[in-house]
Design an enzyme around this catalytic site. Structure first.
Site, PDB file in Angstrom:
ATOM      1  N   CYS A   1     -26.758 -12.758  31.494  1.00 58.52           N
ATOM      2  CA  CYS A   1     -26.610 -13.774  30.453  1.00 58.52           C
ATOM      3  C   CYS A   1     -25.554 -13.335  29.421  1.00 58.52           C
ATOM      4  O   CYS A   1     -24.399 -13.144  29.785  1.00 58.52           O
ATOM      5  CB  CYS A   1     -27.953 -14.105  29.814  1.00 58.52           C
ATOM      6  SG  CYS A   1     -27.905 -15.670  28.885  1.00 58.52           S
TER       7      CYS A   1
ATOM      8  N   HIS B   1     -30.432 -16.091  34.486  1.00 59.82           N
ATOM      9  CA  HIS B   1     -31.428 -15.026  34.351  1.00 59.82           C
ATOM     10  C   HIS B   1     -32.120 -14.798  35.695  1.00 59.82           C
ATOM     11  O   HIS B   1     -33.037 -15.555  36.045  1.00 59.82           O
ATOM     12  CB  HIS B   1     -32.485 -15.415  33.310  1.00 59.82           C
ATOM     13  CG  HIS B   1     -32.010 -15.357  31.902  1.00 59.82           C
ATOM     14  ND1 HIS B   1     -32.043 -14.198  31.149  1.00 59.82           N
ATOM     15  CD2 HIS B   1     -31.474 -16.313  31.105  1.00 59.82           C
ATOM     16  CE1 HIS B   1     -31.559 -14.444  29.937  1.00 59.82           C
ATOM     17  NE2 HIS B   1     -31.210 -15.717  29.883  1.00 59.82           N
TER      18      HIS B   1
ATOM     19  N   GLU C   1     -34.269 -12.576  36.374  1.00 59.95           N
ATOM     20  CA  GLU C   1     -35.663 -12.199  36.122  1.00 59.95           C
ATOM     21  C   GLU C   1     -36.541 -13.407  35.821  1.00 59.95           C
ATOM     22  O   GLU C   1     -37.775 -13.292  35.814  1.00 59.95           O
ATOM     23  CB  GLU C   1     -35.734 -11.183  34.976  1.00 59.95           C
ATOM     24  CG  GLU C   1     -35.596 -11.735  33.578  1.00 59.95           C
ATOM     25  CD  GLU C   1     -34.157 -12.020  33.134  1.00 59.95           C
ATOM     26  OE1 GLU C   1     -33.971 -12.358  31.949  1.00 59.95           O
ATOM     27  OE2 GLU C   1     -33.234 -11.904  33.976  1.00 59.95           O
TER      28      GLU C   1
END
Length: 213
Positions: free
Chosen positions: A83, A193, A195
């Protein structure tokens, strides 16, 4: 250190714990720290980032993160930006008319997306190049989770005549085309992202960790 030793750089910006959990699921041994030497010596370094470009750069410089990144790359040691951790790898960022210097690992600027609705928040597909390591095994219609209003919208590095392998560029669309990911030797980054991207993000992180060995 083991081949799967990964450090997440803590410089006061980023979704550290979710990134830690996602990387641990790949089998990596994960450390979250701002310690200079730990980050420098880790097999893989992850640089997260949430918030404003200038604030992230201020926090990064406070822990000498820009020097850590530069020294690691000079030695061919892997770095993954996520990001705003991707954005600060470029020369500069422009937010609300204010320009801030980045790490300068890649030329070019991070600017506001030309979209009627911002931030770009939610799931989106990407256009990954053939031979990508990060996106290996992922279908073309795979979606990743984005939340951002700014991005690098051009690639300004000139590889004409260079003996080095050309970077692999992945693009996405929101009001216009922007860089969703870059793979450039030891330096990789994603605007989305991983994750927060479910199984697709887990696969991408696993692909990156595999490349550390």
């Amino acid at each position: 250190m083991s081949a799967t030793d990964v450090t997440i750089l803590d410089y006061g910006s980023g979704n550290l714990r979710s990134a830690q959990r996602a990387l641990e699921r790949t089998g990596a041994q994960v450390t979250v720290t701002s310690d200079f030497h730990t980050a420098l010596e880790a097999t893989g370094l992850v640089v997260p980032g949430v918030g404003a470009f200038a604030a992230c750069m201020e926090g990064l410089r406070a822990v000498k993160g820009d020097r850590i990144i530069g020294r690691r790359l000079a030695g061919g040691r892997p770095v993954l930006g996520i990001c705003v951790g991707m954005q600060i790898l470029f020369e500069r960022g422009v937010e609300f008319g204010v320009e801030a210097d980045g790490c300068g690992e890649w030329p070019g600027s991070v600017t506001q997306l030309p979209a009627p609705v911002l931030p770009h928040m939610g799931w989106n597909t990407v256009d990954a190049p053939e031979g990508s390591v990060l996106f290996d095994g992922l279908d073309a219609d795979t979606r990743f989770y984005f939340v951002h209003s700014y991005a690098a919208q051009d690639w300004e590095m000139d590889n004409v005549g260079s003996p080095l392998t050309a970077p692999k560029l992945t693009w996405a669309e929101h009001g216009g085309r922007f860089l969703a990911a870059v793979e450039n030797g030891p330096l990789s980054a994603t605007q989305f992202h991983p994750e927060k991207s479910g199984d697709a993000g887990a696969q991408l992180l696993e692909n990156w960790v595999k490349g550390l060995s």
